[in-house]
Design an enzyme around this catalytic site. Structure first.
Site, PDB file in Angstrom:
ATOM      1  N   GLY A  22     -13.373  30.227 -14.196  1.00 33.73           N
ATOM      2  CA  GLY A  22     -14.673  30.879 -14.144  1.00 33.73           C
ATOM      3  C   GLY A  22     -14.645  32.328 -14.584  1.00 33.73           C
ATOM      4  O   GLY A  22     -15.514  32.774 -15.345  1.00 33.73           O
ATOM      5  N   SER A  23     -13.647  33.105 -14.142  1.00 34.38           N
ATOM      6  CA  SER A  23     -13.617  34.528 -14.508  1.00 34.38           C
ATOM      7  C   SER A  23     -13.256  34.723 -15.973  1.00 34.38           C
ATOM      8  O   SER A  23     -13.848  35.558 -16.665  1.00 34.38           O
ATOM      9  CB  SER A  23     -12.632  35.285 -13.608  1.00 34.38           C
ATOM     10  N   PHE A 124     -23.133  29.534   5.442  1.00 36.28           N
ATOM     11  CA  PHE A 124     -21.695  29.504   5.231  1.00 36.28           C
ATOM     12  C   PHE A 124     -21.027  30.417   6.249  1.00 36.28           C
ATOM     13  O   PHE A 124     -21.642  31.343   6.780  1.00 36.28           O
ATOM     14  CB  PHE A 124     -21.341  29.945   3.807  1.00 36.28           C
ATOM     15  N   GLN A 245      -5.326  32.881   2.654  1.00 37.12           N
ATOM     16  CA  GLN A 245      -6.334  32.189   3.466  1.00 37.12           C
ATOM     17  C   GLN A 245      -5.982  30.726   3.676  1.00 37.12           C
ATOM     18  O   GLN A 245      -5.703  30.005   2.720  1.00 37.12           O
ATOM     19  CB  GLN A 245      -7.695  32.272   2.779  1.00 37.12           C
ATOM     20  N   HIS A 247      -7.688  27.412   4.660  1.00 38.59           N
ATOM     21  CA  HIS A 247      -9.017  26.813   4.814  1.00 38.59           C
ATOM     22  C   HIS A 247      -8.986  25.886   6.022  1.00 38.59           C
ATOM     23  O   HIS A 247      -8.067  25.084   6.168  1.00 38.59           O
ATOM     24  CB  HIS A 247      -9.399  26.021   3.563  1.00 38.59           C
ATOM     25  N   LEU A 257      -9.278  19.559  -0.190  1.00 34.41           N
ATOM     26  CA  LEU A 257     -10.287  20.423   0.410  1.00 34.41           C
ATOM     27  C   LEU A 257     -11.550  19.654   0.776  1.00 34.41           C
ATOM     28  O   LEU A 257     -12.075  18.862  -0.011  1.00 34.41           O
ATOM     29  CB  LEU A 257     -10.643  21.534  -0.574  1.00 34.41           C
ATOM     30  N   GLU A 260     -16.496  24.104   3.043  1.00 33.44           N
ATOM     31  CA  GLU A 260     -17.148  24.721   4.187  1.00 33.44           C
ATOM     32  C   GLU A 260     -18.627  24.374   4.222  1.00 33.44           C
ATOM     33  O   GLU A 260     -19.287  24.504   5.247  1.00 33.44           O
ATOM     34  CB  GLU A 260     -16.956  26.235   4.109  1.00 33.44           C
ATOM     35  N   ARG A 291     -13.209  32.018   8.019  1.00 31.32           N
ATOM     36  CA  ARG A 291     -12.164  30.993   7.896  1.00 31.32           C
ATOM     37  C   ARG A 291     -10.885  31.334   8.651  1.00 31.32           C
ATOM     38  O   ARG A 291     -10.270  30.456   9.243  1.00 31.32           O
ATOM     39  CB  ARG A 291     -11.857  30.762   6.408  1.00 31.32           C
ATOM     40  N   HIS A 358      -5.248  27.894   0.951  1.00 26.50           N
ATOM     41  CA  HIS A 358      -6.388  27.714   0.059  1.00 26.50           C
ATOM     42  C   HIS A 358      -6.557  28.836  -0.961  1.00 26.50           C
ATOM     43  O   HIS A 358      -6.862  28.577  -2.119  1.00 26.50           O
ATOM     44  CB  HIS A 358      -7.661  27.612   0.912  1.00 26.50           C
ATOM     45  N   GLU A 392      -8.998  35.315  -9.081  1.00 24.56           N
ATOM     46  CA  GLU A 392      -8.093  35.230  -7.947  1.00 24.56           C
ATOM     47  C   GLU A 392      -6.761  35.923  -8.197  1.00 24.56           C
ATOM     48  O   GLU A 392      -6.105  36.360  -7.256  1.00 24.56           O
ATOM     49  CB  GLU A 392      -7.853  33.763  -7.573  1.00 24.56           C
ATOM     50  N   ARG A 403     -11.140  36.400   2.976  1.00 24.81           N
ATOM     51  CA  ARG A 403     -12.312  36.206   2.115  1.00 24.81           C
ATOM     52  C   ARG A 403     -13.363  35.346   2.806  1.00 24.81           C
ATOM     53  O   ARG A 403     -13.045  34.339   3.428  1.00 24.81           O
ATOM     54  CB  ARG A 403     -11.891  35.522   0.805  1.00 24.81           C
ATOM     55  N   SER A 408     -15.727  33.753  -3.526  1.00 23.13           N
ATOM     56  CA  SER A 408     -14.750  33.547  -4.599  1.00 23.13           C
ATOM     57  C   SER A 408     -15.451  33.276  -5.928  1.00 23.13           C
ATOM     58  O   SER A 408     -15.131  33.908  -6.943  1.00 23.13           O
ATOM     59  CB  SER A 408     -13.789  32.404  -4.253  1.00 23.13           C
TER      60      SER A 408
END
Length: 602
Positions: A22-23, A124, A245, A247, A257, A260, A291, A358, A392, A403, A408
């Site tokens: 994505g980034s 969330f 983190q 999860h 996963l 959440e 989390r 996670h 990330e 986080r 994210s």
């Protein structure tokens, strides 16, 4: 150039981006649309990048379903970070959030909709209205496939913008000159096994996290910390790597996963007595606490004998009361995961879950615009010319010690876009390519030559598995000083084993054994950074909970084991000598009042 380096095939681009998640693709879109020649390298096809696994949503204070504004989002993120997040960066992210979500909507992102046509938002963990008083609906969601929808949307836009993708290529090392400027990367084409020298005016790392340093992980097998390894070998420190983190809801025994968003839609965590135990720990937010907090509560329930199953080693996540229609509409992937990985019909029975590694809160230190930072001789920081990092693998730091869910995907969009814009402005002032050093590719060629020359040695995955088991044992949800100290020694010994990895298959075409061996060289950098940084931080903060330092909440100097007097600072791990330095946390936002540290209660 040396004979070896000069013999390599070379390619030139305005910008090289390592990673097509994505980034990386959000940054490449800005650059391609501005008319620059952009190359995006990826170990997998872009839509197979790990962003595709994100499920729950993108945090933004749109206020479509409940009262909200960016000030509340800012407060929640600072508190969620346990005050290790830089408040200027957090403000920037939270203020930009609505803009980047609406922009993504205009790109064609298929968000779920409310009856009035606005974007659907779900609650969330850790996201509240009125500074912690009540949960708020802030997660902009596309069912439980938000990352999948986002990644495909960005890929389609990049195709339209004519971004160049190098699929199934692995970046090996950064190319730096005598001044420390980054001039490109060396890279391996998996299909042919050939090595290339890719020169660029600007290089951007968007390689994702290193979650595969742990044995039980929600991360894809490609998440081997390649950007972290490249940066560490090039002399760039890694920041806040002790914070990982867990999860709360990984499928027990599988690690897959469960978003959440399950709890956002109303799922409940229950112990062996069927008790909704989070009411005891977090009376206000209950199952929607952050989390790190929920993971510790689950682990405590299991340790105190209230776990579920014959071995009392997991917690039940109960969604049966939501009804089949809601589950199939809002959580279709979770329904499939229940069948495929737990043999459970979540509309009729609870699903077993345990905290699972996670997300990496630390990474390559950067500015708000993604420029990579290193310490300077005066004790401050300076920018590494020609190098950016986002996503990330980077540490801005907006997540601090923990986080919040949905931040994210937001991080990817906000800072991918910001880096893209900054590079556009910078490139317009860069007319020529800098000269490459004579030894530009020597480090990479030496690494490959060693693997090709070895006649014996350990198999890469045996070393990697031992590394993962070591990290799981010594850097888990709850840590002890003695265990972390032992972990430091074990990881140092594993580094020696990494240097002795053998390669039996010397072929070039799609030699996955060679790729795995190169990935282990990146994993060891992330693992040693984590273990060394964790053992040195003698407090509890966010995801770093050390039994030795837990204290009562009424201890003013050390609330719940956190020591703001001595440890309100970022750690910087240096690979060359396995040493640490520190820098202060920025507690000053850009325009609003600072949020001073206090006890985290929910």
């Amino acid at each position: 150039m040396t004979a070896l380096t000069s013999s390599l095939p070379k390619r030139r681009f305005d910008v090289i981006i390592i990673g097509a998640g994505g980034s990386g693709m959000r940054a490449s879109l800005q650059l391609a649309r501005a008319g620059f020649n952009v190359a995006v390298l990826s170990k997998v096809f872009p839509t197979r990048s790990h962003t595709v696994a994100a499920q729950g949503g993108i945090g933004a204070s749109l206020g479509n379903m409940s009262e909200d504004n960016w000030h509340y989002h800012f407060y929640d993120t600072v508190k969620g970070s346990d005050w290790l997040g830089d408040q200027d960066a957090i403000e920037f992210m939270c203020r930009e959030a609505p803009k980047v979500v609406y922009e993504l909507e205009h790109f064609g992102m298929p968000f779920d909709r409310n009856p009035d046509g606005t974007i659907y938002q779900r609650p969330f963990g850790g996201h509240t209205a009125n500074y912690g008083e009540k949960p708020v609906q802030r997660a902009c969601a596309a069912a439980d496939r938000t990352g999948h929808a986002m990644l495909h949307t960005l890929y389609q836009q990049n195709v339209a913008a004519r971004t160049t993708f190098f699929v199934e290529w692995m970046a090996l090392d950064l190319v730096r000159n005598a001044d420390g400027d980054v001039l490109g990367v060396t890279a391996l084409e998996m299909e042919t096994g050939d090595t290339y020298l890719l020169q660029a005016k600007t290089t951007l790392l968007a390689t994702g996290g290193a979650g595969r340093i742990f044995a039980a992980s929600t991360n894809a097998f490609i998440n081997t910390g390649d950007g972290l390894g490249m940066a560490a070998r090039a002399g760039i420190p890694l920041q806040d790597m002790e914070f990982w983190q867990f999860h709360p809801t990984g499928v027990a025994g599988a690690g897959v996963l469960l978003t959440e968003g399950c709890r956002g839609e109303g799922a409940i965590l229950r112990n062996a007595q069927g008790e909704r135990f989070m009411e005891r720990y977090a009376p206000t937010l209950k199952d929607l606490a952050p989390r790190d907090f929920v993971s510790r509560c689950m682990d405590q329930e299991i340790k105190e004998g209230r776990g579920c199953g014959p071995n009392k080693d997991y917690i039940n996540l109960d969604m049966t009361h939501l009804g089949g229609d809601t589950i199939l509409k809002r959580l279709p992937s979770v329904f499939e995961i229940g069948h495929n990985f737990a043999n459970v019909d979540i509309t009729k029975e609870p699903i077993p879950v345990v905290p699972t590694i996670h997300y990496q809160m630390g990474g390559i230190p950067t500015t708000i615009n993604g420029q990579v930072l290193v310490p300077d001789a005066s004790g401050g920081q300076r920018v590494v010319n020609g190098l950016y990092a986002v996503g990330e693998c980077a540490c801005v730091s907006v997540h601090g010690a923990n986080r919040l869910g949905t931040n994210s995907l937001l991080d990817l969009l906000v800072f991918g876009r910001a880096a893209g814009n900054h590079i556009v402005d910078t490139l317009e002032r860069k007319a020529e390519f800098a000269d490459l050093p004579r030894d530009a590719a020597d480090r990479s060629l030496a690494r490959l030559a060693r693997l090709d020359a070895c006649t014996e040695g350990e198999y890469a995955q045996i070393v990697a598995d031992d590394l993962r088991n070591t990290m799981q044992q010594h850097a888990g949800v709850f840590r002890t000083q003695a265990s972390m100290n032992e972990g430091v020694r074990k990881v140092a010994a594993l580094r020696q084993r990494v240097q002795a990895i053998g390669l039996k298959d010397k072929s070039k075409v799609f030699n996955t054994a060679r790729i795995e061996a190169l990935e282990v060289e990146n994993l060891i950098e992330a693992a040693q950074a984590t273990m060394t940084s964790a053992a040195a931080r003698t407090e509890c903060r966010g995801a770093h909970t050390v039994n030795d330092y837990e204290r009562a909440a009424d201890d003013a100097e050390h609330p719940l084991g956190r020591n703001d007097r001595d440890w309100l600072k970022h750690s910087l791990w240096h690979s060359a000598d396995n040493a640490l330095s520190y820098k202060p946390v920025n507690l000053k936002p850009l325009t609003v009042a600072s949020v001073p540290p206090k006890v985290r209660t929910f």
